[in-house]
Design a protein around this motif. Structure first.
Motif, PDB file in Angstrom:
ATOM      1  N   CYS A 218      -4.635  -0.299  -3.116  1.00  0.00           N
ATOM      2  CA  CYS A 218      -3.271  -1.161  -3.129  1.00  0.00           C
ATOM      3  C   CYS A 218      -2.456  -0.502  -4.210  1.00  0.00           C
ATOM      4  N   ASP A 219      -1.036  -1.042  -4.335  1.00  0.00           N
ATOM      5  CA  ASP A 219      -0.185  -0.337  -5.314  1.00  0.00           C
ATOM      6  C   ASP A 219      -0.612  -1.272  -6.586  1.00  0.00           C
TER       7      ASP A 219
ATOM      8  N   TRP B  71      -9.903   5.226   2.763  1.00  0.00           N
ATOM      9  CA  TRP B  71      -9.265   6.182   1.652  1.00  0.00           C
ATOM     10  C   TRP B  71      -8.203   5.573   0.792  1.00  0.00           C
ATOM     11  N   TRP B  72      -7.936   4.131   0.858  1.00  0.00           N
ATOM     12  CA  TRP B  72      -6.620   3.668   0.261  1.00  0.00           C
ATOM     13  C   TRP B  72      -7.094   2.882  -0.895  1.00  0.00           C
TER      14      TRP B  72
ATOM     15  N   ASN C  41      -0.102   4.955  -1.274  1.00  0.00           N
ATOM     16  CA  ASN C  41      -0.890   5.849  -0.393  1.00  0.00           C
ATOM     17  C   ASN C  41      -0.437   7.068   0.096  1.00  0.00           C
TER      18      ASN C  41
ATOM     19  N   ARG D 106      -3.294   0.573  -8.183  1.00  0.00           N
ATOM     20  CA  ARG D 106      -2.904   1.998  -8.700  1.00  0.00           C
ATOM     21  C   ARG D 106      -1.923   2.092 -10.134  1.00  0.00           C
TER      22      ARG D 106
ATOM     23  N   TYR E  19       0.735  -1.058  -0.006  1.00  0.00           N
ATOM     24  CA  TYR E  19       0.095   0.231  -0.134  1.00  0.00           C
ATOM     25  C   TYR E  19       0.752   1.327  -0.198  1.00  0.00           C
TER      26      TYR E  19
ATOM     27  N   ASN F 216      -0.296  10.416  -1.986  1.00  0.00           N
ATOM     28  CA  ASN F 216      -1.481  10.914  -1.976  1.00  0.00           C
ATOM     29  C   ASN F 216      -2.015  11.711  -0.564  1.00  0.00           C
TER      30      ASN F 216
ATOM     31  N   ARG G 210      -5.995   7.482  -8.609  1.00  0.00           N
ATOM     32  CA  ARG G 210      -5.953   7.696  -7.056  1.00  0.00           C
ATOM     33  C   ARG G 210      -7.117   7.306  -6.240  1.00  0.00           C
ATOM     34  N   PRO G 211      -7.139   7.255  -5.049  1.00  0.00           N
ATOM     35  CA  PRO G 211      -8.014   6.422  -4.200  1.00  0.00           C
ATOM     36  C   PRO G 211      -9.121   7.496  -4.051  1.00  0.00           C
TER      37      PRO G 211
END
Lengths: 361, 190, 545
Positions: free
Chosen positions: C273-274, C270-271, C199, C277, C196, C202, C260-261
């Motif tokens: 995962c990579d 709010w998240w 995150n 993303r 993660y 952001n 973006r989340p």
């Protein structure tokens, strides 16, 4: 007989070549003179091997450009007329030069030689007739273009040229009443008289008003500023709208030829033609006495040069006017021609006729 | 305040002599004729190396330059860094963003020096689209894009030719036209 | 909370509000529409009180208080914009900016930077700093596979440190040194490589932590944004798609710039995962299928949609009527609308077609109890609700399909968004030979692959972010997929492609949008009963089933 024919052909060739070359040079003169009048330099970019020669090569480049450009011919029912029109104007303008007496007669090896292609008794009428015929080129060009704007332009041009043709002829009547001849050579010879032995009795002296009227009407006849409504290419669209390449060039060139023609006619009628003041056949004479004796050949050459200088001076004046005055509006043009020039010309005729009758000249 | 109407008679008052135009025409002819004669004389004098005022006020453009005011906005160029290691541009795209004609195209990349971080790898200006507003110069934080090259001969035979790439923009500065001194310029013009 | 929460009366900036007891002043103010500036506070993280930007005045409390930590009390009178607060904010901002470098032109955060925004809103002073700035650490160092750290730009809000401690609980980051030498850094020998990690990009309110992938690609103000959901696993996290189509010279012409989340308490907080993303490369990849291809007796050649669909329809009808077995390998990577239309077209135009379902795909089945699910398809539940998975006894699995194909019992096969030939370790060996025994193969997918190369007709499918639709996540939540930009080339959205195929097969399917398909689906399918496309909204709706 053969020799006569050959002489005529040679003379005609010389006149034709001379006029066409002079017309070409006039394009350069026009550019340079206007440039000098406006504090510019004028066309000077064309060069051969780096020599620019005051921009004289622009005459050549203009020709090359005109011939090399794409020729666009509109879809029209009168293709032949469309193609011919510029050359009708061109041809008749040139034909009028046949009666212009560029020089007096000269006897060479027993033959009477003169730089005048033909010398009919009605020479002046021939010249007017030819000038009148040149209108056809404009009319046909506008009509055969199959374009309303070109047609309207040619209608305007026709109206203008016919109107001023009348004034032009009327202005010439005054001097003719005095000269009592239509023979061009005769007209020039009549102007060789001296008043009181010192004042050359040229047309301009006897008929100053007619001279002015003739010059103005002549300028209008040649469609130059301030009378260039028929052309006014970008603003009101003229009769030559659909013309391109050398056909457009022919119309333009006709203008220059007509300018020379008007200058020649004015010179002949009003400026004494080839007459040099106080120069008689055998030399300069002052107060009836021979002041300087000259051979016939020298006198002939002097007189030829005098004609050329007078024509050049007139053309200078015409161009001066062309680059000084703004263009007339169409209604101004018409009312000027019909309500001002023509009545003045008629007045001139009446007064002249009365004077001629009373003095029994 | 009440609205007042002020009538202005714009038609010129002419007397009879003026209305015939004859004298005015002659005066006009006299002026043009005078210019012709004077200019012709000056040209001839200059031709024979006799000192006289020039016969024409015009400037023969490619050979002669008028001299530009240094605040005139001319063709863009990209400035080099002082020690001449590459362009000043850091590819921030401020100019591209502000450009009202949208004629700047930038592609940035990583700069080898971590302290510089960013540089432009492609920087193209479509000179055919540019409106010469100078916003890009105002926006540039690095003073990298400038418009005082003194060059105005921006022309090409094709639209592609109007796209000036980064090399051209970087090389553009080497031949600046002579600038007139500001004071002198103002004196001459006004 | 089961019982009604106790409400308290507070006065904020002269107006009376009722807010639940126990909330912080910052949250209370936010709930009534008053924004209090803050850097370190984040609703998803513990409270640090580090940045002091949220200072507010509370009546009868002598010193200014931080709104992120102080909870509301009954009859509390709070001022968020009076002169004292404004002066304090300005002073705090000045503190933050004392050592902050002026490198906004090269900073990717510029345009969405907390410092820039608050400076314009609350600062606007002329710098009084005459000393040299304290230079901290190195510029731009890579501290993980996706994250670049620039210590100079950091304002020490510690959001990233708290995130690593609290969400993935991997604690790679820490604050080191004190005073004006304090920096955020990675612990020695560690790497910010938790699933993660991105995150923090952001979370970081300034340009200290930036994306490696997005670095220098474009500027954020060139981007346009749509709200969508991630398609990388069956959780379907809510995301924002940032795309750039107006400046095609940026980023080698890639349209999709970054994800973006997006906050959704029911799905991903709010998240994201990579994997999700950064898992969108295929959208603008060079191997995208952009035009229909058909291989009429030779190599695959470009053909128009009409011709390709005619060929496919003619051959499929012939196979269905003359020889017998037509099979379809269904993918749970299609949206609900496409799956529904597939089901309807097969039932009405090619009855008797055997349907096989596989939820396998090329991605590693990573999972944890934060967000990631092992099922890497976004719509397996949707397929299940539409009875297209093996839960329905009539639906076969891919192993059965492989056996049938190997025996030469298939006369035609439609593969949708699968790659059995290229991924034999997932789908089983022998697909390549087995496909050679199938006389007619149709491939529907987004990118060229080993299977598509063997197909007789290839129909290009619109990829993620190129079409509207809905997906049903593992928990049965139907959420909207949004179209950011047009499909590449002539590719078509799944529902549109299947609608045209259905029409070519002789049916009459007349839908103008994904919404119309969904509304019919909601009427016909029990599981989706009562839903309508217009009611799904940004956060999605949970299906009754």
């Amino acid at each position: 007989m053969w020799i006569e024919l050959l002489t005529k052909v040679l003379i005609a060739g010389a006149v034709l070549t001379g006029i066409l070359s002079f017309g070409g040079v006039l394009t350069w003169v026009e550019r340079k003179q206007s440039a000098l009048m406006q504090d510019r330099i004028g066309a000077n970019r064309a060069s051969i091997l780096g020599f620019r020669l005051l921009g004289l090569f622009h005459i050549m480049t203009d020709g090359i450009k005109m011939f090399a450009k794409e020729e666009f011919i509109p879809r029209t029912d009168h293709r032949v007329l469309f193609l011919l029109a510029p050359f009708i104007a061109w041809l008749f303008s040139l034909a009028a030069f046949a009666v212009i007496p560029f020089s007096p007669e000269l006897t060479v090896a027993g033959y009477q030689v003169t730089l005048q292609v033909a010398n009919p008794e009605i020479g002046l009428l021939v010249a007017f007739a030819m000038m009148g015929m040149a209108i056809y080129g404009v009319v046909l060009g506008g009509w055969a273009s199959n374009n309303n704007y070109a047609l309207l332009g040619s209608m305007r041009a026709t109206a203008q040229m016919i109107s001023y043709e009348v004034a032009l002829a009327a202005a010439a009547v005054g001097p003719l009443l005095i000269y009592r001849t239509l023979n061009m050579q005769e007209i020039v010879i009549r102007q060789g008289q001296l008043y009181n032995g010192w004042l050359p009795l040229w047309g301009i002296v006897l008929q100053p008003l007619a001279f002015l009227l003739f010059l103005v009407a002549g300028a209008a006849e040649t469609k130059r500023v301030p009378f260039d409504l028929p052309e006014g290419e970008s603003e009101i669209i003229g009769f030559n709208l659909e013309y391109s390449s050398m056909r457009f060039g022919a119309f333009m060139f006709t203008d220059f030829i007509e300018k020379i023609l008007v200058a020649c006619l004015t010179t002949t009628i009003f400026l004494g033609g080839w007459q040099v003041p106080w120069l008689a056949d055998d030399g300069f004479r002052l107060g009836g006495a021979l002041a300087l004796e000259l051979g016939p050949m020298v006198v002939w050459l002097l007189r030829l040069a005098a004609f050329g200088i007078k024509v050049c001076a007139l053309i200078y004046v015409l161009m001066l006017v062309r680059w000084t005055l703004p263009r007339f509006r169409y209604d101004q043009l018409m009312s000027f021609g019909w309500k001002f020039l023509l009545p003045l010309a008629f007045l001139n005729i009446i007064v002249t006729a009365a004077v001629v009758l009373v003095l029994n000249l | 305040m009440a609205i007042t109407v002020k009538k202005i008679d714009a038609s010129p008052k002419m007397n009879l002599l003026e209305r015939t135009y004859l004298r005015e025409i002659l005066r006009g002819l006299w002026i043009t004729n005078r210019h012709f004669v004077v200019n012709l004389t000056r040209h001839i004098l200059n031709l024979f190396r006799i000192k006289a005022k020039p016969g024409a006020v015009t400037i023969q453009y490619p050979e002669q330059h008028r001299g530009y005011h240094k605040r005139l906005r001319t063709a863009h160029y990209l400035a080099h860094r002082e020690n001449d290691d590459g362009p000043r541009c850091v590819g921030c795209m401020m100019c591209e963003t502000i450009c009202p004609a949208k004629c700047i195209y930038i592609v940035p990349t990583e700069h080898p020096d971590p302290n510089v971080e960013k540089q432009a790898v492609k920087f193209t200006i479509d000179m055919g689209r540019c409106v010469y507003c100078g916003f890009c110069v105002e926006a540039c934080p690095e003073d990298a894009i400038r418009m005082d090259s003194g060059r105005l001969d921006i022309c090409s035979y094709s639209r592609e030719g109007m796209l000036w790439d980064m090399d051209r923009l970087l090389a553009n500065h080497h031949d600046p036209a002579p600038y007139k001194d500001e004071e002198k310029w103002l004196d001459e013009e006004f | 909370m089961s019982e009604e929460r106790k409400m308290v009366k507070v006065t904020i900036d002269g107006n009376q509000y009722e807010v639940p007891a126990g909330t912080t002043i910052l949250e209370a103010a936010k709930s009534v529409g008053i924004e209090i500036p803050h850097y370190c506070y984040h609703p998803g993280l513990s409270i640090a009180g580090a940045c002091r930007m949220c200072l507010i005045e509370v009546e009868k409390v002598p010193k200014l208080q931080i709104a992120c930590y102080m909870t509301v009390g009954d009859e509390m009178v709070i001022y968020t914009t009076n002169e004292r607060v404004k002066r304090a904010r300005k002073a705090m901002l000045e503190f933050h900016l004392v050592n902050h470098p002026l490198d906004c032109p090269v900073c990717d955060q510029a345009g969405e930077c907390g410092l820039q925004n608050y400076y314009m809103l609350h600062g606007l002073y002329i710098s009084r700093v005459r000393e040299n700035k304290v230079k901290k650490g190195k510029k731009a160092t890579q501290i993980g596979p996706h994250v670049m750290l620039d210590q100079e730009r950091c304002i020490l809000c510690s959001r990233c440190v708290r995130f690593c401690n609290e969400i993935p609980k991997t604690s790679e980051l820490g604050m080191f040194n004190r005073g004006d030498r304090e920096v955020v850094d990675i612990f020695p020998g560690r790497e910010l490589n938790n699933p993660y990690s991105a995150n923090v990009i952001n979370l970081c309110p300034v340009g200290a932590l930036l994306s490696k992938e997005f670095r220098f690609k474009t500027r954020v103000w060139y981007l346009e944004t749509v709200k969508s959901v991630c398609m990388r696993c069956s959780r379907a996290c809510n995301i924002l798609i940032d795309y750039n189509i107006r400046r095609p010279w940026k980023n080698d012409g890639r349209r999709l710039s970054r994800l973006r989340p997006r906050y959704n308490a029911q799905v991903n907080d709010w998240w994201i995962c990579d994997e999700g993303r950064f898992g969108f490369d295929f959208v603008d990849a060079a191997d995208r299928l952009t035009v229909p291809l058909s291989a009429a007796g030779g190599a695959q050649a470009h053909s128009g949609w009409e011709a390709a669909l005619e060929t496919a329809a003619a051959r499929l009808r012939q196979a269905a009527s003359e020889i017998g077995d037509v099979a379809v390998l269904v993918s749970p990577r299609l949206a609900n609308e496409a799956l529904y239309l597939l089901k309807r077209v097969l039932a009405e135009q090619l009855p008797g077609t055997s349907v096989a379902f596989s939820s396998l795909n090329e991605h590693e089945p990573t999972q944890d109890d934060i967000l990631r699910k092992a099922d890497k398809n976004p719509n397996t539940t949707g397929a299940e609700f539409l009875s297209l998975t093996t839960a329905n006894a009539e639906v076969k699995d891919h192993a059965y399909l492989l056996q049938t194909a190997k025996k030469g019992n298939l006369s035609a096969l439609i593969v949708i968004a699968h790659n059995p030939v290229g991924l034999p370790e997932l789908y089983g060996r022998g697909w390549s030979e087995a496909l050679d025994k199938v006389p007619f193969k149709v491939f529907i997918g987004t990118n060229e692959n080993e299977t598509s190369r063997k197909a007789d007709v290839v129909l290009p499918l619109a990829a993620f972010a190129e079409y509207d639709g809905t997906v049903t996540n593992f928990a049965g939540r139907v959420q909207l997929l949004r179209r950011a930009f047009d499909p590449l080339g002539e590719a078509l959205a799944g529902w549109e492609l299947l609608r045209r195929l259905g029409n070519a097969l002789g049916g009459e399917y007349d839908f103008g949008s994904a919404g119309e398909v969904f509304d019919e689906l909601a009427q016909k399918e029990d599981k989706f009963a009562g839903l309508s496309y217009g009611d799904i909204g940004e956060l999605g709706v949970k299906v009754n089933g």
